[in-house]
Each structure stands twice: as C-alpha cells, then as structure tokens.
Design a protein around this motif. Sequence first.
Motif, PDB file in Angstrom:
ATOM      1  N   HIS A 665     -11.574 -32.342  31.905  1.00  0.00           N
ATOM      2  CA  HIS A 665     -12.005 -33.488  32.708  1.00  0.00           C
ATOM      3  C   HIS A 665     -13.528 -33.541  32.772  1.00  0.00           C
ATOM      4  O   HIS A 665     -14.203 -32.510  32.718  1.00  0.00           O
ATOM      5  N   TYR A 666     -14.030 -34.760  32.898  1.00  0.00           N
ATOM      6  CA  TYR A 666     -15.456 -34.937  33.157  1.00  0.00           C
ATOM      7  C   TYR A 666     -15.682 -34.946  34.670  1.00  0.00           C
ATOM      8  O   TYR A 666     -14.924 -35.560  35.422  1.00  0.00           O
ATOM      9  N   TYR A 667     -16.764 -34.262  35.075  1.00  0.00           N
ATOM     10  CA  TYR A 667     -17.158 -34.229  36.484  1.00  0.00           C
ATOM     11  C   TYR A 667     -18.634 -34.602  36.604  1.00  0.00           C
ATOM     12  O   TYR A 667     -19.454 -34.215  35.766  1.00  0.00           O
ATOM     13  N   ALA A 668     -18.953 -35.359  37.637  1.00  0.00           N
ATOM     14  CA  ALA A 668     -20.349 -35.493  38.055  1.00  0.00           C
ATOM     15  C   ALA A 668     -20.646 -34.284  38.929  1.00  0.00           C
ATOM     16  O   ALA A 668     -19.913 -34.005  39.888  1.00  0.00           O
ATOM     17  N   VAL A 669     -21.700 -33.547  38.585  1.00  0.00           N
ATOM     18  CA  VAL A 669     -22.027 -32.325  39.315  1.00  0.00           C
ATOM     19  C   VAL A 669     -23.429 -32.446  39.903  1.00  0.00           C
ATOM     20  O   VAL A 669     -24.399 -32.697  39.175  1.00  0.00           O
ATOM     21  N   GLY A 670     -23.515 -32.308  41.204  1.00  0.00           N
ATOM     22  CA  GLY A 670     -24.809 -32.259  41.876  1.00  0.00           C
ATOM     23  C   GLY A 670     -25.110 -30.832  42.282  1.00  0.00           C
ATOM     24  O   GLY A 670     -24.218 -30.104  42.747  1.00  0.00           O
ATOM     25  N   SER A 671     -26.345 -30.408  42.071  1.00  0.00           N
ATOM     26  CA  SER A 671     -26.739 -29.026  42.369  1.00  0.00           C
ATOM     27  C   SER A 671     -27.996 -29.033  43.220  1.00  0.00           C
ATOM     28  O   SER A 671     -28.893 -29.852  43.011  1.00  0.00           O
ATOM     29  N   ARG A 672     -28.072 -28.085  44.174  1.00  0.00           N
ATOM     30  CA  ARG A 672     -29.259 -27.967  45.024  1.00  0.00           C
ATOM     31  C   ARG A 672     -29.488 -26.503  45.358  1.00  0.00           C
ATOM     32  O   ARG A 672     -28.578 -25.816  45.823  1.00  0.00           O
ATOM     33  N   MET A 673     -30.714 -26.044  45.109  1.00  0.00           N
ATOM     34  CA  MET A 673     -31.080 -24.662  45.424  1.00  0.00           C
ATOM     35  C   MET A 673     -31.523 -24.569  46.878  1.00  0.00           C
ATOM     36  O   MET A 673     -32.203 -25.452  47.389  1.00  0.00           O
ATOM     37  N   SER A 674     -31.131 -23.484  47.540  1.00  0.00           N
ATOM     38  CA  SER A 674     -31.487 -23.307  48.946  1.00  0.00           C
ATOM     39  C   SER A 674     -33.000 -23.271  49.120  1.00  0.00           C
ATOM     40  O   SER A 674     -33.717 -22.695  48.309  1.00  0.00           O
ATOM     41  N   GLY A 675     -33.451 -23.901  50.160  1.00  0.00           N
ATOM     42  CA  GLY A 675     -34.876 -23.929  50.475  1.00  0.00           C
ATOM     43  C   GLY A 675     -35.188 -23.306  51.822  1.00  0.00           C
ATOM     44  O   GLY A 675     -36.337 -23.256  52.242  1.00  0.00           O
ATOM     45  N   GLY A 676     -34.128 -22.820  52.515  1.00  0.00           N
ATOM     46  CA  GLY A 676     -34.330 -22.223  53.832  1.00  0.00           C
ATOM     47  C   GLY A 676     -34.397 -23.257  54.931  1.00  0.00           C
ATOM     48  O   GLY A 676     -34.352 -24.477  54.689  1.00  0.00           O
ATOM     49  N   TYR A 677     -34.495 -22.771  56.149  1.00  0.00           N
ATOM     50  CA  TYR A 677     -34.592 -23.640  57.328  1.00  0.00           C
ATOM     51  C   TYR A 677     -35.517 -22.975  58.328  1.00  0.00           C
ATOM     52  O   TYR A 677     -35.314 -21.811  58.707  1.00  0.00           O
ATOM     53  N   ARG A 678     -36.547 -23.711  58.740  1.00  0.00           N
ATOM     54  CA  ARG A 678     -37.566 -23.163  59.625  1.00  0.00           C
ATOM     55  C   ARG A 678     -38.086 -21.839  59.039  1.00  0.00           C
ATOM     56  O   ARG A 678     -38.488 -21.794  57.882  1.00  0.00           O
ATOM     57  N   GLU A 679     -38.059 -20.761  59.833  1.00  0.00           N
ATOM     58  CA  GLU A 679     -38.615 -19.490  59.336  1.00  0.00           C
ATOM     59  C   GLU A 679     -37.678 -18.793  58.352  1.00  0.00           C
ATOM     60  O   GLU A 679     -38.116 -17.971  57.556  1.00  0.00           O
ATOM     61  N   TYR A 680     -36.384 -19.121  58.413  1.00  0.00           N
ATOM     62  CA  TYR A 680     -35.394 -18.442  57.581  1.00  0.00           C
ATOM     63  C   TYR A 680     -35.655 -18.732  56.106  1.00  0.00           C
ATOM     64  O   TYR A 680     -35.685 -19.890  55.681  1.00  0.00           O
ATOM     65  N   LYS A 681     -35.888 -17.691  55.327  1.00  0.00           N
ATOM     66  CA  LYS A 681     -36.233 -17.772  53.904  1.00  0.00           C
ATOM     67  C   LYS A 681     -37.570 -18.484  53.686  1.00  0.00           C
ATOM     68  O   LYS A 681     -37.850 -18.958  52.572  1.00  0.00           O
ATOM     69  N   GLY A 682     -38.381 -18.588  54.747  1.00  0.00           N
ATOM     70  CA  GLY A 682     -39.690 -19.222  54.627  1.00  0.00           C
ATOM     71  C   GLY A 682     -40.726 -18.265  54.056  1.00  0.00           C
ATOM     72  O   GLY A 682     -40.423 -17.128  53.660  1.00  0.00           O
ATOM     73  N   LYS A 683     -41.978 -18.724  54.031  1.00  0.00           N
ATOM     74  CA  LYS A 683     -43.054 -17.932  53.424  1.00  0.00           C
ATOM     75  C   LYS A 683     -43.251 -16.600  54.136  1.00  0.00           C
ATOM     76  O   LYS A 683     -43.586 -15.589  53.507  1.00  0.00           O
ATOM     77  N   GLN A 684     -43.079 -16.572  55.460  1.00  0.00           N
ATOM     78  CA  GLN A 684     -43.298 -15.354  56.224  1.00  0.00           C
ATOM     79  C   GLN A 684     -42.068 -14.459  56.288  1.00  0.00           C
ATOM     80  O   GLN A 684     -42.137 -13.345  56.807  1.00  0.00           O
ATOM     81  N   ASP A 685     -40.953 -14.942  55.748  1.00  0.00           N
ATOM     82  CA  ASP A 685     -39.702 -14.192  55.806  1.00  0.00           C
ATOM     83  C   ASP A 685     -39.586 -13.323  54.545  1.00  0.00           C
ATOM     84  O   ASP A 685     -39.687 -13.821  53.432  1.00  0.00           O
TER      85      ASP A 685
END
Length: 895
Positions: A665-685
């Motif tokens: 089957h053909y699927y439309a696939v959308g992908s998104r890499m996590s970017g964090g939220y507020r301090e979580y996974k941020g520059k200071q984390d």
Amino acid sequence: MGVYKGIELDDKLCRLIRHMSSAEEYRETLQGLQGVWDNLTLLGQLSGTGADMSATRQAFHKLTVGLLDNLGNETLKKVVLEMESKAQVAVDIMIRNLFERTADIGFLATDDDIRDYAARAPEYIRKLRQGYGSEKERLQAEFDALTGRLQARFHEYVQKYSVYNNIILLDTEGNVLIQLDPDNRVERSDDPLIRESLQTAREYVETFHRSDLVPGDAASLIYSFRVTSPEDGTQPDDIPLGVLCLCFRFGNETAGIFDNLKDADDWSVIALLDRDGRVIASSDEWHIPVGAPMELVLDADYQIVRFAGREYLATTRSTHGYQGYTGLGWYGHVMVPLEHAFGKDASAMLKLVSGEVLEEVMSNPSLFSEDLRNIPLQAERIQRELNRSVWNGNVRQSSDRKALNPAFSKILLWEISNTGLKTKDVFERSIGNLHQTVVSAILQDSQFLASLAIDIMDRNLYERANDCRWWALRSQFSELLAKPQFDEHDSRAIQAVLAHINSLYTVYDNLVLFDRNGRVIAASNPEQQSIRGQLLNEAWVRETLALADSQRYAVSPFAPTPLYQGRHTYIYGAAIRDQNEVVGGIGIVFDSAPQFEAMLMDALPRDAKGAPLAGSFGVFADRERRVIASTDPDLRPGTLLDLDEKFFALAGGTGISNIIARHGHYYAVGSRMSGGYREYKGKQDSYRNDVTALIFVPLCPVNSAHVKRGSKTRQRLQLQNARANESGDTVEIATFHVGDNWFGIHSGKIIEAVEAKGLTPVPGASGHLSGYLLYQDMTVPVVDIHRLMPERPGIKHEPGKQVVLVRIREDAVLGIMVNKLGEIPEVAQHRVQALSSMFSGEGTIADSLVKPEVSHDSGELLLILSPEKICQRIMALKNKEAPPATGGEKAAQQA
C-alpha cells in the motif's frame, strides 16, 4: 444555487470563489473558450459544414460548472480542515497542560514544609507585632530563616515547573504570608477564590479572572487549594490554615502554542475564547485583541463572519478534554481574512515524491469524490464526440463536390477540433492541479499530526522530568534515608507516601525509593512489593546517585526493565540529598505502553464520525529507527522500522513528509523530530534523546490504481495538406488508430464514424467479428481487423470505442472497430505507393502506403486499407473454418 459571473455555483461558493486564485484563473480561461464556441457555432451554421456546435458548447458549459463547483469545494475543504485542526489542537494542548496543573496544586498543598510554615507563620507574625528589643530580633531571625527556607523551596519548584511565575501562600483571612515574586506588592486579597478554596469538596480550584493577587493583569489563571494542619500531633488534622495559589504563565504558554501552529506565511489568527466567546488569548493581538467578543462557530464547519470592518472565514472548536478534565469551558478559534484564506501554496509538500508514485496515487479514486472523478471522463466523451463530428464533417466535405468553399470548411472544422482540445486540456490541467492539491494537503496534514504527536510527547515527558526532581526534595525522604538505619515502620510510611503520589499521578506504573547503594527501600505499586530490599544494578541508578545538583535528572534508555515487568519504558531518576550529600534516589517508572499509545491515537487523522481513519497508524521511533511505540500491533517496541533514513535524519523540531510503499500500500507519511518543551531537552538541559513521531495515512494499494498512462506514441510520418501550388493531383485519406497501429482509407469510401453503442455480439461467431450494429435500418457487421492479420491478437474494445462505416456496394456496408479517429489530410498522389504483391502475402488487407514527404521524415508509415481486401480476407478465413458459417460471415460475404 447562486450565480457568479454567469456560472451557477453552490451558494456557499459564490462569496468565496473570487478569492480562490486557481479557480478564478480556470473560470476566466473556460469562459473565454465559451466565447470561441459561440463564434464557431455561428460560423458552422453559416458555412454549411453541418457541424452544429450548440450541443458541444452546452456540454462544455455544464462541465465548467461542475469543475468550478468541485474545485471550489475541494479548495474550501482543505482550508477549513486546516483551520479546524489548528483550533482543536490549540484548545486541546492547553487543556492537557492544565490537567497537570490540577494535580500539582493538590499535591503541593500537602507539602510538609508549606503546611509547617502555614501553621507557624501567623504565630511569629503575632509575636513580632507585640514583641520588642532582643526578643523581637531573635524572633525575626527565626522567622526570616523559616521564610528563607520556604522561599528557596518555592524557587526550586518554579525552576522545575517553569509554567508558573508565582506561588502565594495566604492565611484563611486573605493575608499574604509568603510569595515567590518579590515585585508583587500585594499584601492582602479579597478574591473569592480564597473562600472557595477553603470550602470546596473538589481537589482543586481553578479560576481565570481579574484578581487582586496579580494586580497588573487583566485576567490571571490561578490554581488554588486549602493548606491544612500538618500531621505532627500538635493539633487536629485537616484544620484549614490557609490557601496556596499557583499563578500560571498563561500568556507565555499560549504564545508557545500559537507559535507551533503557525507558519511564516500564515494569515490565520488563532485565539482561545472563554465560555462567553470573548478572546482570552490571541496569536496577533493587534489583529484580534484580547477581550474582543467573537461569534462562536460551533454548529458548522465554518462561517463567514465580520469583525472590525473585514470579512473572515472562521471556525470554533470545543475541547475533547483529557482524562475527563475539560477545564473552564474554553474554545479554540481560528479566523482567516477572506482575501488571504486560499492563497497558501502547498505544492512544496510534493518535492520529495517521485513523479511515477504521484501519478499512481493521484489516479486513486478513493481520494476524490465521484463527481470529481467523472469530470475527466465526461470531458473525454465530449471531445470524442466532437472529434467524430469533425471527422465526419471532413468526410462529407470530401464527398460533396458542391461545397461552396471546401478549404474554408476544412479550416473551420479543424479549428473546432483544436478548440475542443484546448478546452479538454484546461479541464485536465485543472483536475491534475486539484489532485496535486488534495495529495499535498494529505501530506501536509500527516506532517502536522506528526508535529502534534511529538509535541504531546515532549510536553508529557517534561512533566516526568519535573516530577522526579521535585519529589526528590521531599524532606520526609531525605530524613529517612539519612538515618543510619531504618525499620519496617519507616519503610511502610514511605510506601504509603509513594502510593499517595502515584494515586494523584496515574501515568506511572511504579515509584521506587532506593538508598545510596541502590537498594530498594519502598515501592508504590502494591503488586511489586517483592522488589523491596533488591539491589538495582541498572545504569540509570548509578547515574542518578552521581547527579551534581537538584536541577539535574537521569533517564534510562528506552529498554526492557524488570521494574516494568520486562517491558520497554523510560525511568526518570533524581538524587535525594541531605545537607548536600546524596543519600539515595527516586525512580519513577513511566507507564509507557498505554500512555504512548494514547498520545499517538490522539494524533491520528479522523474520519467523518471522529474515529481514527481506517488503516492509519502512528509511531514513535529513535534515530536508529527502533520503535518506541506504535498503534500498529505488528510494530512492537524495539523492532526496526524499515523506512528511508530521511525521516530520521532531521534537526530538532523539523519535519518532512513523503509517500512510501509498505506492505503493498501507498502511505502519506509525516515525520517530526522532537524539539523539546521549555527547558526539557533545551540548550541548558544535559539530557538528549532524539525521538521521531511518524503518522502513516493510507492512500491506495500499490500498482492497483487506475493510472492514466500516456498513450504509446510512435514517431508518425508527417502528413501535411498538399499546398495549393503543389503540382499534381491529391488524394484525401481518412485516418484512424487501431491499437498501436495507424491506418487510413480513402475518404470517398467512408460513410461516417459512429459510436460503438448498441454493438451486439454474436455467440459462436468467428473471432474477427466484433458484432452487429444497427445503422439506418441496416444491420452492419463490425470487424476487428487485428484478428484478420496473421498471428495478431484481438484488442479489447472498451466502452467509448468507435466504428468507421465503409461502403462496399450501394446496398452493403462494413464496420471497422477503431480506438481513435485521426487526421483527414490531402496527400499528393505521388506519395501514395501501391504495395507489391510479392511482399503483401495472403493476409494483407492494405493495398498501398504513404511515403515520407522529405528525406528526414522517419517513423511508422501510414497503411491504406482496402475494403475489398478486408472482405477477401474474411472469406479466406471462412473457407478455412470447419464449422458452418455464422451470420457474421454470411453478412461479410454478402458485403
């Protein structure tokens, strides 16, 4: 129905279609061609060609109405779906966030340090008012130290839960005992939330209004609850001592939500409305100001509304809620100025899709309405009938020697044909562009939903990183673990605390407390009490015990663990300190299986009934393509996802979409890499864990769509009409196509071409007989000339094929099944060459061919068929057949 510039359209489109640039462009082109049809119809009537274009003009006009109606509706549908998605996500993401806040206030209000301060502070204040001298100084120093410790604790809390900008503790009379924000000068409050917090039977109080607790804001979102007496035996339990308030950073949070939902070229304004329809947050306050009353659009997908002298497309969505929590009755609301609503170009979404795959997917009928699918078929039918009319007109011109101006008539007929081709081309281009728009919208939606999924995940895990660090600061834990030894009573007391926390925060499967050696002291899950006393040897435990300060945390890899019954999960850990010395740690076991599945389910596309679209599924995976979670049961945690690396090689917070083939089957696939939220996974984390969200939307089976392939074209001999000054005689050849072959017959021998409608097959007839056709009270046998040639298979003649009627004698007519009618050129006689009998053979049904005009002409030659040889071939085949002759052969013999 309404009328827009002479075209009847759906009423709802009449006010909108002028703003749809692509629809307007096609309307202008088609209406220009309608004017040409008017002129050609008049000229046809005056010229005597017998070509009445009135029916064709009306048919194309009717098709124009259908095209613009479908084009407008599909364009509107795409825009409205995007608006609805933004409105729904804006309110639902906020509600998810606020659901966590309802647990925060209920838990924080029972914090031992806060309860202790609420119990002791009024007495200190009373004594300080009455005291004097050195005694007052001593009391002031003690009170300052007590206040300083709680201030530090408030600061620790807000460092972790940065969604709050102030924490205020008041006594039961509304006097401020302590607050975090030094710039807030309020000392007393008469806000009704104080009395409600003291009396409520609920576990929290949630208010959004102008409050004297936050005097600088027009409205503040505050979570409050009563603080009761500490369970230390000094006074009866549960006596209200005051009210604790958490002041939410509402403007900061809504700005972040809106930024995630808007693109750089986006003209939409996203807003949150209160239950009365007033704006409480806006993505553009200069455009739609806070406090403005909005017209709610809840009973329809969209509505055209007026605001501040401008027309907008608007939609409103109420929240779906989260785990039964629906907040204060807010709405998500999106408005787009009409003049900019339909100008967004989504073609960039197709840049990664190969042309072959796109062609196959666009031919999938399930993606488009039946009316839309029928437009190209109707245009093809009209053009086929038009071509046949022109072809027959040319045949009549060549046989009618009395025509007043045959040259002009031929030119007119070909101009009619060309205009038909131009009109058909406009329909095909518009449908093709619309198909691309629909597919690009699906790709855009899949990427949007992937962004939603990863945003939900980041926001959820942000809370987990906060929880473990805050609970690690609980004095009861540090005091117990600092003891040289502790007994069963201590362990059970800690287990009760952990169980209480787990009851408030149900996203955890277990909460585990361990000492400085990694030995389990207590666990919240009653079914896992057997782990008490066990030594935890997992790497995350060692990392937790080595953490440098209270702002840091450790996270296990997403892997199977005995603490989650051997299943994959994350465990968040924080160190517990006593006097800056690590004395143990807390590990919170995330209940990943149901929680991640619920996040992905919330991000799946929906059908008209609101259920997840059949065949769609969502996946969380790491950069190495290992599955973290999936709504597809075949993709279990830890398995590898067979997908192009492009979907995973993304920078944080970015995404792509494409069409892939998977399991046929053909699927439309959308992908998104996590970017964090507020301090979580941020520059200071220091924590890094890249996770990709993928949403798969089914399109069609591979290689089963009805792909519109371009007909196989061979290089044809150039056939140009003989010039007037060319010496010698000319002959007119009526050409047609049978399969991939190009044939012609002298036009004087042809009666006309008719549609192969009503063709009746004859059971038991020879294979070369396609059937009988009734023509002017005459029964005409129709032959498949492919089967007349040796070792040539017949052609499957689908509905819409045509029959060329050839006169054999005055009373005998033969029909030839053809796929397509061709030109009827005048060819110089010297270019027609008879076929040599030496090379023609017994199966030959042609008697001549047309030679190239110039030396560089090459390609397939035009064979001129001989009706007489066709009949001879039929008779030769008849004589070879053993069975008695059928009606078909007899008719051919008579012919």
